[in-house]
Design a protein around this motif. Structure first.
Motif, PDB file in Angstrom:
ATOM      1  N   LEU A 183      -8.746  45.690 -32.988  1.00 32.31           N
ATOM      2  CA  LEU A 183      -9.074  44.976 -31.759  1.00 32.31           C
ATOM      3  C   LEU A 183     -10.219  44.017 -32.054  1.00 32.31           C
ATOM      4  O   LEU A 183     -11.307  44.434 -32.438  1.00 32.31           O
ATOM      5  N   HIS A 184      -9.971  42.727 -31.865  1.00 41.45           N
ATOM      6  CA  HIS A 184     -10.961  41.718 -32.226  1.00 41.45           C
ATOM      7  C   HIS A 184     -11.950  41.473 -31.094  1.00 41.45           C
ATOM      8  O   HIS A 184     -11.732  41.859 -29.939  1.00 41.45           O
ATOM      9  N   SER A 185     -13.014  40.798 -31.444  1.00 36.85           N
ATOM     10  CA  SER A 185     -14.153  40.642 -30.539  1.00 36.85           C
ATOM     11  C   SER A 185     -13.748  40.057 -29.186  1.00 36.85           C
ATOM     12  O   SER A 185     -12.969  39.113 -29.100  1.00 36.85           O
ATOM     13  N   GLY A 186     -14.328  40.639 -28.151  1.00 37.58           N
ATOM     14  CA  GLY A 186     -14.155  40.108 -26.809  1.00 37.58           C
ATOM     15  C   GLY A 186     -12.911  40.555 -26.091  1.00 37.58           C
ATOM     16  O   GLY A 186     -12.741  40.234 -24.908  1.00 37.58           O
ATOM     17  N   CYS A 187     -12.002  41.274 -26.758  1.00 40.96           N
ATOM     18  CA  CYS A 187     -10.807  41.696 -26.032  1.00 40.96           C
ATOM     19  C   CYS A 187     -11.143  42.864 -25.108  1.00 40.96           C
ATOM     20  O   CYS A 187     -12.076  43.634 -25.348  1.00 40.96           O
ATOM     21  N   VAL A 188     -10.402  42.944 -24.016  1.00 44.23           N
ATOM     22  CA  VAL A 188     -10.635  43.957 -22.984  1.00 44.23           C
ATOM     23  C   VAL A 188      -9.329  44.699 -22.738  1.00 44.23           C
ATOM     24  O   VAL A 188      -8.316  44.091 -22.387  1.00 44.23           O
ATOM     25  N   ASP A 195       3.292  48.302 -33.920  1.00 44.40           N
ATOM     26  CA  ASP A 195       3.345  47.103 -34.758  1.00 44.40           C
ATOM     27  C   ASP A 195       3.465  45.820 -33.939  1.00 44.40           C
ATOM     28  O   ASP A 195       3.981  44.813 -34.418  1.00 44.40           O
ATOM     29  N   VAL A 196       2.978  45.833 -32.717  1.00 43.24           N
ATOM     30  CA  VAL A 196       2.944  44.611 -31.900  1.00 43.24           C
ATOM     31  C   VAL A 196       1.727  43.793 -32.292  1.00 43.24           C
ATOM     32  O   VAL A 196       0.630  44.324 -32.460  1.00 43.24           O
ATOM     33  N   LYS A 197       1.900  42.487 -32.437  1.00 45.02           N
ATOM     34  CA  LYS A 197       0.818  41.588 -32.824  1.00 45.02           C
ATOM     35  C   LYS A 197       0.547  40.609 -31.679  1.00 45.02           C
ATOM     36  O   LYS A 197       1.448  39.872 -31.246  1.00 45.02           O
ATOM     37  N   ILE A 198      -0.678  40.619 -31.190  1.00 46.21           N
ATOM     38  CA  ILE A 198      -1.073  39.819 -30.035  1.00 46.21           C
ATOM     39  C   ILE A 198      -2.196  38.890 -30.452  1.00 46.21           C
ATOM     40  O   ILE A 198      -3.227  39.332 -30.955  1.00 46.21           O
ATOM     41  N   ASP A 199      -2.006  37.614 -30.240  1.00 41.95           N
ATOM     42  CA  ASP A 199      -2.967  36.593 -30.635  1.00 41.95           C
ATOM     43  C   ASP A 199      -4.146  36.546 -29.650  1.00 41.95           C
ATOM     44  O   ASP A 199      -4.231  37.349 -28.721  1.00 41.95           O
ATOM     45  N   SER A 200      -5.021  35.572 -29.835  1.00 42.93           N
ATOM     46  CA  SER A 200      -6.199  35.413 -28.980  1.00 42.93           C
ATOM     47  C   SER A 200      -5.837  34.830 -27.620  1.00 42.93           C
ATOM     48  O   SER A 200      -4.843  34.113 -27.472  1.00 42.93           O
ATOM     49  N   GLN A 201      -6.660  35.155 -26.618  1.00 45.50           N
ATOM     50  CA  GLN A 201      -6.567  34.610 -25.262  1.00 45.50           C
ATOM     51  C   GLN A 201      -5.184  34.816 -24.644  1.00 45.50           C
ATOM     52  O   GLN A 201      -4.619  33.924 -24.017  1.00 45.50           O
ATOM     53  N   VAL A 202      -4.683  36.013 -24.814  1.00 45.06           N
ATOM     54  CA  VAL A 202      -3.409  36.425 -24.207  1.00 45.06           C
ATOM     55  C   VAL A 202      -3.711  37.308 -23.005  1.00 45.06           C
ATOM     56  O   VAL A 202      -4.631  38.129 -23.043  1.00 45.06           O
ATOM     57  N   SER A 215      -8.973  37.986 -30.347  1.00 44.11           N
ATOM     58  CA  SER A 215     -10.213  37.871 -29.582  1.00 44.11           C
ATOM     59  C   SER A 215      -9.949  37.369 -28.161  1.00 44.11           C
ATOM     60  O   SER A 215      -9.072  36.552 -27.917  1.00 44.11           O
ATOM     61  N   CYS A 216     -10.729  37.917 -27.229  1.00 49.73           N
ATOM     62  CA  CYS A 216     -10.718  37.483 -25.827  1.00 49.73           C
ATOM     63  C   CYS A 216      -9.351  37.621 -25.162  1.00 49.73           C
ATOM     64  O   CYS A 216      -9.018  36.849 -24.253  1.00 49.73           O
ATOM     65  N   SER A 217      -8.563  38.574 -25.590  1.00 53.38           N
ATOM     66  CA  SER A 217      -7.310  38.888 -24.912  1.00 53.38           C
ATOM     67  C   SER A 217      -7.517  40.059 -23.960  1.00 53.38           C
ATOM     68  O   SER A 217      -8.394  40.899 -24.177  1.00 53.38           O
ATOM     69  N   SER A 218      -6.691  40.117 -22.909  1.00 55.43           N
ATOM     70  CA  SER A 218      -6.821  41.164 -21.904  1.00 55.43           C
ATOM     71  C   SER A 218      -5.493  41.873 -21.692  1.00 55.43           C
ATOM     72  O   SER A 218      -4.450  41.226 -21.557  1.00 55.43           O
ATOM     73  N   ILE A 219      -5.554  43.186 -21.672  1.00 57.16           N
ATOM     74  CA  ILE A 219      -4.384  44.012 -21.355  1.00 57.16           C
ATOM     75  C   ILE A 219      -4.781  44.902 -20.182  1.00 57.16           C
ATOM     76  O   ILE A 219      -5.638  45.789 -20.324  1.00 57.16           O
ATOM     77  N   ASP A 220      -4.176  44.664 -19.023  1.00 59.02           N
ATOM     78  CA  ASP A 220      -4.568  45.371 -17.813  1.00 59.02           C
ATOM     79  C   ASP A 220      -3.949  46.757 -17.734  1.00 59.02           C
ATOM     80  O   ASP A 220      -2.825  46.969 -18.204  1.00 59.02           O
ATOM     81  N   ARG A 221      -4.661  47.662 -17.088  1.00 60.82           N
ATOM     82  CA  ARG A 221      -4.135  49.002 -16.874  1.00 60.82           C
ATOM     83  C   ARG A 221      -3.044  48.967 -15.803  1.00 60.82           C
ATOM     84  O   ARG A 221      -2.962  48.030 -14.999  1.00 60.82           O
ATOM     85  N   GLY A 222      -2.217  50.000 -15.789  1.00 63.07           N
ATOM     86  CA  GLY A 222      -1.126  50.058 -14.835  1.00 63.07           C
ATOM     87  C   GLY A 222      -1.595  50.381 -13.425  1.00 63.07           C
ATOM     88  O   GLY A 222      -2.636  51.019 -13.226  1.00 63.07           O
ATOM     89  N   ALA A 223      -0.802  49.935 -12.441  1.00 67.46           N
ATOM     90  CA  ALA A 223      -1.128  50.258 -11.053  1.00 67.46           C
ATOM     91  C   ALA A 223      -0.877  51.731 -10.773  1.00 67.46           C
ATOM     92  O   ALA A 223      -1.699  52.411 -10.159  1.00 67.46           O
ATOM     93  N   ALA A 274       5.747  39.891 -31.342  1.00 64.84           N
ATOM     94  CA  ALA A 274       4.547  39.085 -31.594  1.00 64.84           C
ATOM     95  C   ALA A 274       4.358  38.069 -30.478  1.00 64.84           C
ATOM     96  O   ALA A 274       5.312  37.407 -30.053  1.00 64.84           O
ATOM     97  N   LEU A 275       3.108  37.946 -30.008  1.00 69.85           N
ATOM     98  CA  LEU A 275       2.756  37.017 -28.941  1.00 69.85           C
ATOM     99  C   LEU A 275       1.699  36.052 -29.465  1.00 69.85           C
ATOM    100  O   LEU A 275       0.618  36.467 -29.874  1.00 69.85           O
ATOM    101  N   ALA A 276       1.994  34.755 -29.432  1.00 69.72           N
ATOM    102  CA  ALA A 276       1.036  33.760 -29.892  1.00 69.72           C
ATOM    103  C   ALA A 276       0.007  33.459 -28.798  1.00 69.72           C
ATOM    104  O   ALA A 276       0.116  33.927 -27.665  1.00 69.72           O
ATOM    105  N   GLY A 277      -1.004  32.649 -29.148  1.00 66.46           N
ATOM    106  CA  GLY A 277      -2.140  32.416 -28.278  1.00 66.46           C
ATOM    107  C   GLY A 277      -1.769  31.887 -26.899  1.00 66.46           C
ATOM    108  O   GLY A 277      -0.843  31.099 -26.736  1.00 66.46           O
ATOM    109  N   CYS A 278      -2.521  32.358 -25.891  1.00 66.35           N
ATOM    110  CA  CYS A 278      -2.420  31.882 -24.509  1.00 66.35           C
ATOM    111  C   CYS A 278      -1.113  32.258 -23.825  1.00 66.35           C
ATOM    112  O   CYS A 278      -0.765  31.673 -22.788  1.00 66.35           O
ATOM    113  N   VAL A 279      -0.385  33.224 -24.349  1.00 68.31           N
ATOM    114  CA  VAL A 279       0.758  33.775 -23.623  1.00 68.31           C
ATOM    115  C   VAL A 279       0.249  34.491 -22.380  1.00 68.31           C
ATOM    116  O   VAL A 279      -0.795  35.149 -22.408  1.00 68.31           O
ATOM    117  N   GLY A 280       0.993  34.363 -21.286  1.00 64.02           N
ATOM    118  CA  GLY A 280       0.671  35.088 -20.068  1.00 64.02           C
ATOM    119  C   GLY A 280       1.897  35.823 -19.559  1.00 64.02           C
ATOM    120  O   GLY A 280       2.962  35.220 -19.401  1.00 64.02           O
TER     121      GLY A 280
END
Length: 345
Positions: free
Chosen positions: A178-183, A234-241, A217-225, A254-260
């Motif tokens: 987990l890279h810096s700034g991710c939540v 083996d999922v790869k998630i880029d920055s600011q996702v 870095s700086c990606s967010s994965i929200d908790r479930g409702a 794999a998800l590249a940067g700024c995917v929403g």
């Protein structure tokens, strides 16, 4: 940037990759570089035809390449069917974090709850916080300023870089980076409107990350409702996702940067989403889907393949003309239908 000095022979590298070496296996190398920039103590690689032009003039000690290009290589060859995968494996040998193995221990400024459980070889760096009920398996690294929330679990060998935040009740698999700034585990965007204002919906689920996941870095994965947001192995998630609540992502995607990705959408296994892709909520993408950059997906996809939307940039005057024509499409379609009907009659 200064890297630790690593020295090994071409024969060592060939053994590590389980491939043959054509040339002097006793030559010592200490790093990797591109075909154009490599020196006589470095290994280069050729994985893209666009760089074949640089092969003849390379000064590298050896080149990692497909056997088809071996006859044109002026230096020693490390032949492999997939040079890019070989490069990825070889890069691990020269990674500063791997070479300089971080020593276990808890920094004096870190705050670790008395009932937190720490495995063997755990390292917790300056100003990190590990809350009550957290479980850290063997060889976990918690970077400076990172926070591990209450009852959160981290699998063996996982690594949080500086200033990562894991909320409560998050489950992290083995060898996760987990890279810096991710939540991970912040509240999902859940609100009910009564006609005049918003009422917050408590997010009662959690987040589960499988083994070998990497989050930029700086990606967010929200908790479930209610249930959990689930990220497969083996999922790869880029920055600011941004991954919203109750999303499920299948293994090896794999998800590249700024995917929403909006809430409750399910993405299959072995999918690839290009930079800036947006997925609406409550959709399903089957296994093996590739969506090209900046596309907006508003309907489920049930057949593997490559999908695109939107148009590429063009001169403004041409775009303005096309925008006018786009507004006319409905009328043009109706006129065409009338003409076809008249012709058929």
């Amino acid at each position: 940037m200064t890297h630790p000095q690593v020295s090994m022979t071409l024969a060592d590298i060939a053994r590590h990759l389980n491939i043959p070496v054509k040339g002097d296996g006793n030559v010592a190398v200490s790093g990797l570089a591109t075909l154009k920039d490599a020196g006589p103590d470095q290994v280069a690689f050729l994985a893209n035809r666009a760089y074949v032009k640089d092969l003849a003039s390379t000064r590298a000690a050896a080149v990692l390449l497909h056997p088809d290009y071996a006859q044109d290589c002026p230096v020693a060859c490390l032949e492999i069917a997939n040079p890019y995968v070989g490069y990825a494996q070889l890069s691990q040998l020269f990674d500063p974090l791997a070479v300089n193995r971080l020593e276990a221990g808890v920094h004096p400024s870190a705050v670790v709850a008395e009932d937190a459980k720490l495995g063997q070889g755990v390292r917790i760096e300056a100003n990190a916080v590990v809350a009550s009920g957290a479980v850290l398996a063997d060889n976990v690294v918690i970077g400076p300023g990172s926070v591990v929330g209450a009852d959160t679990q981290l699998g063996e060998g996982s690594h949080l870089h500086a200033n990562v935040t894991l909320y409560h009740g998050v489950v992290i698999g083995k060898r996760v980076i987990l890279h810096s700034g991710c939540v991970i585990g912040a509240d999902g965007f859940g609100f009910a409107h009564d006609g005049t204002g918003w009422h917050k919906i408590a997010q009662l689920g959690g987040v589960i990350l499988g083994d070998d996941v990497e989050v930029g870095s700086c990606s967010s994965i929200d908790r479930g409702a209610l249930g959990d947001t689930v990220i497969g192995n083996d999922v790869k998630i880029d920055s600011q996702v941004q991954i919203a609540h109750n999303v499920h992502i299948g293994d090896h995607t794999a998800l590249a940067g700024c995917v929403g990705i909006a809430g409750s959408t399910r993405v299959g296994k072995h999918c690839m989403l290009g930079g800036g892709v947006g997925l609406s909520g409550h959709l399903t993408l089957c296994d093996g889907v590739q969506v090209t950059g900046m596309s907006l997906v508003t309907n489920s996809i049930h057949k593997p393949g490559v999908y695109s939307s939107g148009t590429g940039a063009m001169a403004n005057h041409q775009w303005r003309k096309n925008a006018v024509r786009f507004k006319q499409l409905d009328e043009i379609a109706k006129r065409l239908a009338r003409l076809e009907k008249r012709h058929q009659g």
